[in-house]
Design a protein around this motif. Structure first.
Motif, PDB file in Angstrom:
ATOM      1  N   VAL A   1       0.858  -1.185   0.000  1.00 46.98           N
ATOM      2  CA  VAL A   1       0.000   0.000   0.000  1.00 46.98           C
ATOM      3  C   VAL A   1       0.893   1.233   0.000  1.00 46.98           C
ATOM      4  O   VAL A   1       1.832   1.337   0.798  1.00 46.98           O
ATOM      5  CB  VAL A   1      -0.919   0.028   1.239  1.00 46.98           C
ATOM      6  N   ILE A   2       0.614   2.160  -0.896  1.00 47.43           N
ATOM      7  CA  ILE A   2       1.344   3.429  -0.961  1.00 47.43           C
ATOM      8  C   ILE A   2       0.384   4.532  -0.534  1.00 47.43           C
ATOM      9  O   ILE A   2      -0.736   4.621  -1.035  1.00 47.43           O
ATOM     10  CB  ILE A   2       1.867   3.702  -2.382  1.00 47.43           C
ATOM     11  N   ALA A   3       0.827   5.341   0.420  1.00 47.53           N
ATOM     12  CA  ALA A   3      -0.003   6.439   0.924  1.00 47.53           C
ATOM     13  C   ALA A   3       0.877   7.677   1.037  1.00 47.53           C
ATOM     14  O   ALA A   3       1.290   8.068   2.127  1.00 47.53           O
ATOM     15  CB  ALA A   3      -0.609   6.074   2.272  1.00 47.53           C
ATOM     16  N   ALA A   4       1.186   8.273  -0.094  1.00 44.92           N
ATOM     17  CA  ALA A   4       2.170   9.349  -0.117  1.00 44.92           C
ATOM     18  C   ALA A   4       1.786  10.446  -1.093  1.00 44.92           C
ATOM     19  O   ALA A   4       1.186  10.167  -2.132  1.00 44.92           O
ATOM     20  CB  ALA A   4       3.539   8.784  -0.502  1.00 44.92           C
ATOM     21  N   GLY A   5       2.156  11.675  -0.742  1.00 43.53           N
ATOM     22  CA  GLY A   5       1.926  12.780  -1.669  1.00 43.53           C
ATOM     23  C   GLY A   5       1.594  14.095  -1.006  1.00 43.53           C
ATOM     24  O   GLY A   5       1.816  15.161  -1.596  1.00 43.53           O
ATOM     25  N   ILE A   6       1.076  14.059   0.213  1.00 42.11           N
ATOM     26  CA  ILE A   6       0.666  15.322   0.832  1.00 42.11           C
ATOM     27  C   ILE A   6       1.861  16.220   1.114  1.00 42.11           C
ATOM     28  O   ILE A   6       1.770  17.453   1.045  1.00 42.11           O
ATOM     29  CB  ILE A   6      -0.177  15.080   2.106  1.00 42.11           C
ATOM     30  N   ASN A   7       3.021  15.624   1.399  1.00 40.86           N
ATOM     31  CA  ASN A   7       4.214  16.449   1.632  1.00 40.86           C
ATOM     32  C   ASN A   7       4.797  16.999   0.333  1.00 40.86           C
ATOM     33  O   ASN A   7       5.473  18.027   0.340  1.00 40.86           O
ATOM     34  CB  ASN A   7       5.272  15.653   2.397  1.00 40.86           C
ATOM     35  N   ASP A   8       4.548  16.334  -0.781  1.00 40.73           N
ATOM     36  CA  ASP A   8       4.966  16.852  -2.086  1.00 40.73           C
ATOM     37  C   ASP A   8       4.192  18.117  -2.436  1.00 40.73           C
ATOM     38  O   ASP A   8       4.718  19.011  -3.098  1.00 40.73           O
ATOM     39  CB  ASP A   8       4.731  15.807  -3.170  1.00 40.73           C
ATOM     40  N   ALA A   9       2.935  18.181  -1.979  1.00 42.60           N
ATOM     41  CA  ALA A   9       2.063  19.325  -2.279  1.00 42.60           C
ATOM     42  C   ALA A   9       2.300  20.490  -1.329  1.00 42.60           C
ATOM     43  O   ALA A   9       1.631  21.521  -1.423  1.00 42.60           O
ATOM     44  CB  ALA A   9       0.599  18.883  -2.205  1.00 42.60           C
ATOM     45  N   GLN A  10       3.239  20.347  -0.444  1.00 39.44           N
ATOM     46  CA  GLN A  10       3.552  21.370   0.554  1.00 39.44           C
ATOM     47  C   GLN A  10       4.374  22.516  -0.055  1.00 39.44           C
ATOM     48  O   GLN A  10       5.263  22.284  -0.881  1.00 39.44           O
ATOM     49  CB  GLN A  10       4.360  20.710   1.685  1.00 39.44           C
ATOM     50  N   ILE A  11       4.066  23.731   0.347  1.00 42.84           N
ATOM     51  CA  ILE A  11       4.893  24.885  -0.004  1.00 42.84           C
ATOM     52  C   ILE A  11       5.839  25.143   1.160  1.00 42.84           C
ATOM     53  O   ILE A  11       5.394  25.349   2.296  1.00 42.84           O
ATOM     54  CB  ILE A  11       4.032  26.131  -0.276  1.00 42.84           C
ATOM     55  N   MET A  12       7.123  25.082   0.885  1.00 41.70           N
ATOM     56  CA  MET A  12       8.123  25.276   1.922  1.00 41.70           C
ATOM     57  C   MET A  12       9.023  26.453   1.537  1.00 41.70           C
ATOM     58  O   MET A  12       9.667  26.416   0.486  1.00 41.70           O
ATOM     59  CB  MET A  12       8.958  23.996   2.106  1.00 41.70           C
ATOM     60  N   GLU A  13       8.994  27.483   2.369  1.00 42.83           N
ATOM     61  CA  GLU A  13       9.776  28.699   2.112  1.00 42.83           C
ATOM     62  C   GLU A  13       9.519  29.241   0.705  1.00 42.83           C
ATOM     63  O   GLU A  13      10.427  29.627  -0.025  1.00 42.83           O
ATOM     64  CB  GLU A  13      11.269  28.437   2.346  1.00 42.83           C
ATOM     65  N   GLY A  14       8.227  29.229   0.325  1.00 37.27           N
ATOM     66  CA  GLY A  14       7.807  29.825  -0.936  1.00 37.27           C
ATOM     67  C   GLY A  14       7.890  28.921  -2.152  1.00 37.27           C
ATOM     68  O   GLY A  14       7.461  29.315  -3.240  1.00 37.27           O
ATOM     69  N   GLU A  15       8.424  27.686  -2.004  1.00 38.42           N
ATOM     70  CA  GLU A  15       8.579  26.771  -3.138  1.00 38.42           C
ATOM     71  C   GLU A  15       7.824  25.473  -2.858  1.00 38.42           C
ATOM     72  O   GLU A  15       7.874  24.942  -1.758  1.00 38.42           O
ATOM     73  CB  GLU A  15      10.067  26.439  -3.350  1.00 38.42           C
ATOM     74  N   ILE A  16       7.138  24.977  -3.882  1.00 41.49           N
ATOM     75  CA  ILE A  16       6.469  23.688  -3.718  1.00 41.49           C
ATOM     76  C   ILE A  16       7.510  22.577  -3.675  1.00 41.49           C
ATOM     77  O   ILE A  16       8.513  22.624  -4.394  1.00 41.49           O
ATOM     78  CB  ILE A  16       5.427  23.453  -4.827  1.00 41.49           C
ATOM     79  N   VAL A  17       7.314  21.603  -2.826  1.00 37.33           N
ATOM     80  CA  VAL A  17       8.324  20.560  -2.613  1.00 37.33           C
ATOM     81  C   VAL A  17       8.588  19.771  -3.892  1.00 37.33           C
ATOM     82  O   VAL A  17       9.738  19.542  -4.275  1.00 37.33           O
ATOM     83  CB  VAL A  17       7.903  19.625  -1.460  1.00 37.33           C
ATOM     84  N   SER A  18       7.534  19.330  -4.566  1.00 36.71           N
ATOM     85  CA  SER A  18       7.684  18.593  -5.836  1.00 36.71           C
ATOM     86  C   SER A  18       6.752  19.225  -6.861  1.00 36.71           C
ATOM     87  O   SER A  18       5.549  19.303  -6.616  1.00 36.71           O
ATOM     88  CB  SER A  18       7.312  17.111  -5.669  1.00 36.71           C
ATOM     89  N   ASP A  19       7.304  19.659  -7.995  1.00 37.13           N
ATOM     90  CA  ASP A  19       6.403  20.193  -9.015  1.00 37.13           C
ATOM     91  C   ASP A  19       5.583  19.048  -9.613  1.00 37.13           C
ATOM     92  O   ASP A  19       5.858  17.872  -9.366  1.00 37.13           O
ATOM     93  CB  ASP A  19       7.158  20.974 -10.086  1.00 37.13           C
TER      94      ASP A  19
END
Length: 231
Positions: free
Chosen positions: A78-96
């Motif tokens: 089971v894969i449950a991942a992605g919410i941290n990729d959608a995070q904006i950190m210091e003005g930049e999105i973690v993963s485009d």
């Protein structure tokens, strides 16, 4: 002997953060399956690590499946991942979006090289009044338009690759999230119930004889415990 092995990869929500009652949806799932005598033995492994994105999870997936995914087992990833990729950190999105789409595809491909039973759990909503910015670190932001957009990417990739995608975005009330980001106990209970129903389609069942023997064994152990306790 055939065993059911469920390996769950994810972040702090997978880990169970903020469920102070039962330690998160994965642990709730583990307990529910452990008490079901109709199934062969179920081993549930929680591979959730706080703050990780799909990039970090992808880097460790194969290594952490060693010794857990076995040739003689009914393996489910089971894969449950992605919410941290959608995070904006210091003005930049973690993963485009392009990187995220590629990572989701790679996670599925990596899991499929280990088992043909792969399930991807979708993302949960946030309470923007507490996540835009997050209360404990004002350099970090989660917004529902981004979270839902990345959830749609997961759905699209899963559809294109023929992988089961589980939509939960509208099943959690973000106002009940413990800190705005992480579901509280009630939210984890909802996810656990949904995932239990999904995963039952992939779990091996015990024969009626084996199920009866297991129930008798458990009942005997309980009787023996109380006999010893009160003798």
């Amino acid at each position: 002997m055939v065993r059911n092995k469920i390996i769950v990869f994810g972040d702090s929500i997978t880990y169970g953060q903020r469920d102070l009652e039962m330690g998160g949806w994965v642990n709730r799932l583990k307990l529910a399956l452990a008490h079901d005598n109709s199934l062969v033995s179920c081993h549930v492994f929680n591979m959730g690590i706080s703050s990780q994105s799909t990039t970090e999870i992808l880097a460790r997936m194969v290594r952490e499946c060693e010794g857990r995914v076995l040739d003689d087992a009914n393996n489910i990833i089971v894969i449950a991942a992605g919410i941290n990729d959608a995070q904006i950190m210091e003005g930049e999105i973690v993963s485009d979006e392009d990187k995220f789409r590629s990572n989701v595809r790679s996670l599925i491909e990596t899991a499929r090289a280990l088992t043909d039973k792969v399930v991807y759990l979708g993302l949960t909503p946030v309470d923007e009044s507490r996540t835009n910015p997050i209360t404990w670190d004002r350099t970090r932001i989660w917004r529902n338009d981004l979270v839902e957009g990345y959830d749609n990417i997961i759905s699209e990739v899963c559809s294109g690759m023929g992988v089961r995608y589980v939509y939960v975005f509208d099943q959690i009330d973000p106002a009940t999230n413990d800190d705005g980001l992480h579901p509280a106990a009630a939210g984890h209970a909802v996810i656990a119930e949904i995932m239990e129903n999904v995963l039952r389609d992939y779990l091996k069942k015990a024969s009626p004889v084996a199920a009866a023997a297991r129930e008798e064994s458990i009942g005997g152990a309980i009787k023996s415990f109380f006999k010893t306790l009160f003798s």
